[in-house]
Scaffold this motif. Structure first.
Motif, short mmCIF file in Angstrom:
data_model
loop_
_atom_site.label_atom_id
_atom_site.label_comp_id
_atom_site.label_asym_id
_atom_site.label_seq_id
_atom_site.Cartn_x
_atom_site.Cartn_y
_atom_site.Cartn_z
N PRO A 175 0.83 -1.21 0.00
CA PRO A 175 0.00 0.00 0.00
C PRO A 175 0.87 1.26 0.00
O PRO A 175 1.90 1.32 0.65
CB PRO A 175 -0.81 -0.12 1.30
N THR A 176 0.43 2.28 -0.74
CA THR A 176 1.18 3.53 -0.85
C THR A 176 0.33 4.67 -0.33
O THR A 176 -0.56 5.14 -1.01
CB THR A 176 1.56 3.79 -2.33
N PRO A 177 0.61 5.14 0.89
CA PRO A 177 -0.18 6.23 1.45
C PRO A 177 0.18 7.59 0.87
O PRO A 177 -0.47 8.57 1.13
CB PRO A 177 0.17 6.18 2.94
N ALA A 178 1.28 7.65 0.03
CA ALA A 178 1.77 8.94 -0.43
C ALA A 178 0.78 9.63 -1.35
O ALA A 178 0.67 10.85 -1.34
CB ALA A 178 3.10 8.76 -1.15
N GLY A 179 0.06 8.85 -2.21
CA GLY A 179 -0.89 9.47 -3.13
C GLY A 179 -1.93 10.29 -2.40
O GLY A 179 -2.05 11.49 -2.63
N PRO A 180 -2.69 9.69 -1.48
CA PRO A 180 -3.63 10.49 -0.70
C PRO A 180 -2.96 11.62 0.07
O PRO A 180 -3.55 12.67 0.28
CB PRO A 180 -4.26 9.46 0.25
N GLY A 181 -1.70 11.42 0.51
CA GLY A 181 -1.01 12.47 1.21
C GLY A 181 -0.78 13.69 0.33
O GLY A 181 -1.03 14.82 0.74
N LEU A 182 -0.33 13.48 -0.90
CA LEU A 182 -0.13 14.59 -1.82
C LEU A 182 -1.45 15.25 -2.17
O LEU A 182 -1.55 16.47 -2.26
CB LEU A 182 0.58 14.10 -3.08
N ALA A 183 -2.47 14.43 -2.39
CA ALA A 183 -3.78 15.00 -2.71
C ALA A 183 -4.29 15.87 -1.57
O ALA A 183 -4.85 16.95 -1.79
CB ALA A 183 -4.78 13.87 -3.00
N GLU A 184 -4.08 15.41 -0.35
CA GLU A 184 -4.54 16.20 0.81
C GLU A 184 -3.74 17.49 0.94
O GLU A 184 -4.29 18.54 1.29
CB GLU A 184 -4.41 15.36 2.08
N LEU A 185 -2.44 17.44 0.65
CA LEU A 185 -1.64 18.65 0.67
C LEU A 185 -2.14 19.66 -0.36
O LEU A 185 -2.21 20.87 -0.10
CB LEU A 185 -0.17 18.33 0.42
N GLU A 186 -2.47 19.16 -1.55
CA GLU A 186 -3.01 20.06 -2.58
C GLU A 186 -4.34 20.67 -2.11
O GLU A 186 -4.57 21.87 -2.28
CB GLU A 186 -3.22 19.30 -3.90
N ARG A 187 -5.19 19.84 -1.54
CA ARG A 187 -6.49 20.33 -1.09
C ARG A 187 -6.32 21.40 -0.01
O ARG A 187 -6.96 22.46 -0.04
CB ARG A 187 -7.33 19.17 -0.54
N ARG A 188 -5.44 21.12 0.97
CA ARG A 188 -5.23 22.08 2.06
C ARG A 188 -4.64 23.39 1.55
O ARG A 188 -4.99 24.48 2.04
CB ARG A 188 -4.31 21.47 3.12
N THR A 189 -3.73 23.30 0.58
CA THR A 189 -3.15 24.52 0.03
C THR A 189 -4.23 25.35 -0.65
O THR A 189 -4.29 26.59 -0.47
CB THR A 189 -2.04 24.17 -0.98
N GLY A 190 -5.09 24.71 -1.43
CA GLY A 190 -6.18 25.44 -2.07
C GLY A 190 -7.12 26.07 -1.06
O GLY A 190 -7.54 27.23 -1.23
N GLU A 191 -7.45 25.36 -0.01
CA GLU A 191 -8.35 25.92 1.00
C GLU A 191 -7.70 27.11 1.72
O GLU A 191 -8.38 28.09 2.07
CB GLU A 191 -8.72 24.84 2.03
N SER A 192 -6.39 27.07 1.93
CA SER A 192 -5.73 28.19 2.58
C SER A 192 -5.76 29.43 1.68
O SER A 192 -5.91 30.56 2.17
CB SER A 192 -4.28 27.83 2.94
#
Length: 348
Positions: free
Chosen positions: A130-147
């Motif tokens: 399992p690779t948790p990095a994909g969701p991690g990057l997606a979440e970072l993108e989402r948080r950056t957009g929300e900020s």
């Protein structure tokens, strides 16, 4: 700073608009000195959030099939735009790429033949586990957009336009990386009827009327799109988009009327920018509609009073996501690049 003017064909190309974005350059004070630019703290916060995202790209491997180098390069272009106008001493050094990126030949965006769904891939984990990095990057993108969206009201009009466009790009990147669509409650909080706003300027009313006119054209255009698609998931996408544009049209009609102006009516018909005789043409028309609307909404963010910026910014993000799903080329900062000229059709 962003371009001061640009000819833009709205939606089906039926209207031509010269985009005038207010610029904030720190005017001189009455004593002859320069007043500190109030945009500086907003820019620095946006740069810090973008740097955290860039660091994520440098430390987290991407999900299979995603060219993270392309996404990182787009984020770096966002950072450069956010830093423009600041002194070199005020801007921290950008992160440097240190980690290897995916060597998959698959492009980051969808192919012209048909975009992939925005949701997570149903495929199983890679052989390495399992690779948790994909969701991690997606979440970072989402948080950056929300900020970026959270700072819209604190920014000058031109910077708000840039923040909204960068947030739309973050939303597209998150979709590429496997994130689900943004939650509905985020859109509901931005209803223009929820918060009273100052009286709009004539420029703001003009931008609202232009957005309303563009949505009238988009509703008409999606009627054509749906008529040329087979009864599959693409038709379902077209119906969803059609309903979304009807709702957005109604939102602007109510807001314009509440501001004491007569909403722009729909034309009796519209001449399309190119013939639509196949499913591929229909998908191309949908991509065209959504791409043109990103510029309309980027302009609207800069024009409306601050309490209404989030509504326009979320509409911009939605259009960018739909354009991506229909196969349009992804833009590092949707809605603020100069658009290549296209033939200007007329209302019929």
């Amino acid at each position: 700073m962003q371009p001061h003017s640009r000819r833009t064909f709205l939606a089906l190309g039926l209207l031509t608009l010269t985009a005038c974005t207010a610029d904030h350059t720190g005017p001189a004070s009455g004593t002859g000195g320069l007043r500190p630019d109030p945009d500086t703290p907003v820019r620095l916060r946006a740069i810090a959030a973008t740097d955290a995202l860039l660091a994520g790209y440098d430390t987290l491997p991407p999900p299979p099939g995603v060219r993270s180098a392309d996404l990182r390069a787009e984020v770096a272009r966002q950072r450069a735009a956010l830093a423009e106008g600041l002194t070199a001493a005020a801007v921290p050094s950008p992160p440097v790429t240190t980690a290897p990126t995916s060597t998959s030949p698959s492009p980051a965006g969808p192919s012209p033949a048909g975009p992939s769904p925005a949701g997570p891939s149903p495929a199983g984990p890679s052989p390495a586990g399992p690779t948790p990095a994909g969701p991690g990057l997606a979440e970072l993108e989402r948080r950056t957009g929300e900020s970026h969206l959270a700072d819209l009201e604190a920014a000058s009009p031109s910077l708000a336009r840039l923040l909204a466009s960068a947030a739309a790009a973050n939303g597209v990147h998150a979709a590429i990386l496997g994130a689900p669509a943004p939650p509905a409650p985020a859109r509901a909080t931005a209803s223009p009827s929820a918060t009273p706003a100052p009286s709009p300027t004539p420029a703001a009313l003009t931008a609202l009327q232009n957005a309303l006119g563009a949505e009238h054209a988009a509703v008409y255009g999606y009627g054509v799109v749906g008529a040329h698609l087979p009864g599959d998931s693409r038709l379902a996408d077209a119906r969803t988009a059609y309903a979304a544009h009807q709702a957005q049209r109604d939102t602007w009609q109510r807001l314009v009327a509440a501001l004491g102006a007569a909403p722009t009516p729909a034309a009796g018909g519209y001449r399309l920018p190119f013939p639509v005789v196949s499913a591929a043409d229909a998908a191309g028309l949908a991509a065209h509609l959504e791409t043109r609307l990103t510029t309309v909404y980027a302009d609207l963010v800069a024009a409306v009073p601050a309490p209404h910026r989030l509504t326009a910014a979320l509409a911009l993000r939605d259009c960018a996501l739909r354009a991506h799903r229909w196969g349009a080329p992804d833009q590092p900062i949707p809605g603020i690049q100069d658009q290549a000229p296209t033939p200007s059709p007329t209302a019929g």
